[in-house]
Write an enzyme that holds these catalytic residues in place. Structure first.
Site, mmCIF file in Angstrom:
data_model
loop_
_atom_site.group_PDB
_atom_site.id
_atom_site.type_symbol
_atom_site.label_atom_id
_atom_site.label_comp_id
_atom_site.label_asym_id
_atom_site.label_seq_id
_atom_site.Cartn_x
_atom_site.Cartn_y
_atom_site.Cartn_z
ATOM 1 N N LYS A 1 0.760 -1.229 0.144
ATOM 2 C CA LYS A 1 0.010 0.059 -0.068
ATOM 3 C C LYS A 1 0.921 1.156 0.067
ATOM 4 O O LYS A 1 0.563 2.281 -0.359
ATOM 5 C CB LYS A 1 -1.025 -0.091 1.251
ATOM 6 C CG LYS A 1 -2.017 -1.268 1.300
ATOM 7 C CD LYS A 1 -2.600 -1.698 -0.181
ATOM 8 C CE LYS A 1 -3.586 -2.787 -0.101
ATOM 9 N NZ LYS A 1 -3.250 -3.999 0.488
ATOM 10 N N TYR B 1 -11.747 -14.490 2.902
ATOM 11 C CA TYR B 1 -10.828 -13.614 3.093
ATOM 12 C C TYR B 1 -10.269 -13.713 4.740
ATOM 13 O O TYR B 1 -11.318 -13.615 5.682
ATOM 14 C CB TYR B 1 -11.466 -12.160 3.054
ATOM 15 C CG TYR B 1 -10.567 -10.794 3.410
ATOM 16 C CD1 TYR B 1 -9.468 -10.498 2.568
ATOM 17 C CD2 TYR B 1 -10.423 -10.273 4.711
ATOM 18 C CE1 TYR B 1 -8.721 -9.670 3.130
ATOM 19 C CE2 TYR B 1 -9.850 -9.296 5.162
ATOM 20 C CZ TYR B 1 -8.559 -9.096 4.317
ATOM 21 O OH TYR B 1 -7.904 -8.192 4.566
ATOM 22 N N TYR C 1 -2.570 -12.760 2.922
ATOM 23 C CA TYR C 1 -2.087 -12.390 1.430
ATOM 24 C C TYR C 1 -1.175 -13.142 0.759
ATOM 25 O O TYR C 1 -1.230 -14.275 0.131
ATOM 26 C CB TYR C 1 -2.168 -11.101 1.287
ATOM 27 C CG TYR C 1 -3.115 -10.038 1.587
ATOM 28 C CD1 TYR C 1 -4.137 -9.689 0.685
ATOM 29 C CD2 TYR C 1 -3.094 -9.639 2.766
ATOM 30 C CE1 TYR C 1 -5.132 -8.863 1.049
ATOM 31 C CE2 TYR C 1 -4.384 -8.558 3.233
ATOM 32 C CZ TYR C 1 -5.244 -8.204 2.275
ATOM 33 O OH TYR C 1 -6.100 -7.500 2.690
#
Ligand SMILES: *Cc1c(COP(=O)(O)O)cnc(C)c1O
Length: 340
Positions: free
Chosen positions: A54, A268, A294
């Site tokens: 990010k 998730y 992830y």
């Protein structure tokens, strides 16, 4: 394509290293998996408050916020969102307030999940945090918060989930050139990149950046949400948006989107045995710390693709380590006890 035309603030330690994964490759070869030449792009080392993918997106998003005269940013995510943690850090560094709308959407090991890892860091970074029950309408909560901040005289700037819009994806369009230069030096070129995909901006940006440079390397997203269509649609949407921003042919960029399913497990943030094995393998053969949400699932996907014979031995394949390591502490119980 000239990425210098877009406003950008410097937040990341760049370039991040590109390194061979020799012992991991040897381990897979001794299991008769016939691995390609494997490398890791260390975007866990972007430097901002423990790093991650990010940070590159935020270089463009925060620049846009500053240009708009924002006094604060609003973003959303889960309690263990890496995006939210890096946004809080970027805001702190630039002197903006960060308002975080967090949803408690993953039923996992309450105490560690709710208090350690990323959420602990969000608090340390001085963010304003609201926690909503799972299933709440995040967008509505963000709108409401923005309205009340405006009413109080603040100028909020909205950053979407995962920083995944055309602006955020520019960070990975820029990364494409950095990676190609390094791959050229280290191994004479690049055939494929494998990475975790969820909100889509990372994969979309990389595809757009490679396409803009006329490079044919494949970018394979391993979806980590247990929702192939949802993730593929998200990647395609951001791919079209960033293509348009860069003046590229959107249909050509969208056609390059490749999303692999089967490694997201039940959903998730929910652990899988393959993820645990992949995280342990990377730790024990490379000293490389992946994350449970992830990069661990993406590494399980890379190993699965190798086992299916999807690469040639001569292919140069880069695993993008997108960060997320702080979440390991929120998943303590997964890694305790006998190995998987
Ligand atoms: C957000 C995130 C991803 C997914 O990137 P998207 O751009 O949302 O697809 C991958 N890895 C980590 C560690 C992340 O925090």
């Amino acid at each position: 394509m000239n990425l210098d035309d877009f406003p950008r603030v410097s937040l990341a330690h760049l370039p991040t290293p590109l390194e061979p994964m020799a012992r991991l490759s040897a381990g897979l070869a001794s299991a008769e998996l016939n691995p390609p030449r494997l490398f890791v792009k260390r975007d866990d080392c972007t430097g901002l408050a423990l790093g991650g993918n990010k940070t590159r997106k935020l270089e463009f998003l925060m620049a846009e916020a500053l240009e708009a005269g924002a006094t604060c940013v609003i973003t959303a995510g889960g309690l263990q969102s890496n995006h939210v943690r890096q946004t809080a850090a970027a805001a702190a560094k630039l002197g903006l307030a960060a308002h975080l709308v967090l949803t408690s959407n993953v039923a996992w090991n309450k105490d560690d999940y709710d208090r350690s890892g990323n959420i602990l860091l969000d608090r340390l970074l001085g963010a304003e945090i609201s926690i909503l029950p799972g299933g709440s309408d995040r967008a509505a909560a963000m709108d409401e918060l923005a309205a009340s901040l405006r009413a109080a005289g603040a100028r909020p700037y909205d950053i979407p989930l995962g920083g995944s819009n055309a602006t955020g994806a520019l960070g990975y369009a820029l990364c494409a050139g950095e990676l190609l230069t390094q791959a050229e030096t280290l191994c004479g070129g690049l055939d494929a990149v494998v990475l975790a995909s969820s909100s889509g901006g990372t994969q979309a940006g990389l595809i757009a950046g490679l396409a803009a440079l006329g490079h044919p390397a494949r970018v394979i997203g391993v979806e980590v949400d247990g929702n192939r269509e949802g993730v593929a649609a998200a990647v395609r949407e951001v791919a079209a948006a960033v293509a348009e921003r860069l003046g590229l042919d959107a249909s050509e960029i969208v056609a390059r989107v490749e999303v692999v399913a089967g490694y997201g497990g039940p959903g998730y943030g929910l652990p899988t045995p393959e993820m645990r094995r992949a995280v342990e393998l990377a730790a024990r053969r490379e000293g490389l710390l992946l994350d449970p949400v992830y990069s661990g699932k993406a590494m399980a996907g890379l190993i699965g693709l190798i086992a299916e014979g999807r690469f040639e031995a001569r292919d140069r394949v880069v695993f993008l380590h997108s960060g997320g390591t702080p979440a390991l502490f929120a998943y303590r119980s997964v890694f305790e006890g006998p190995g998987a």
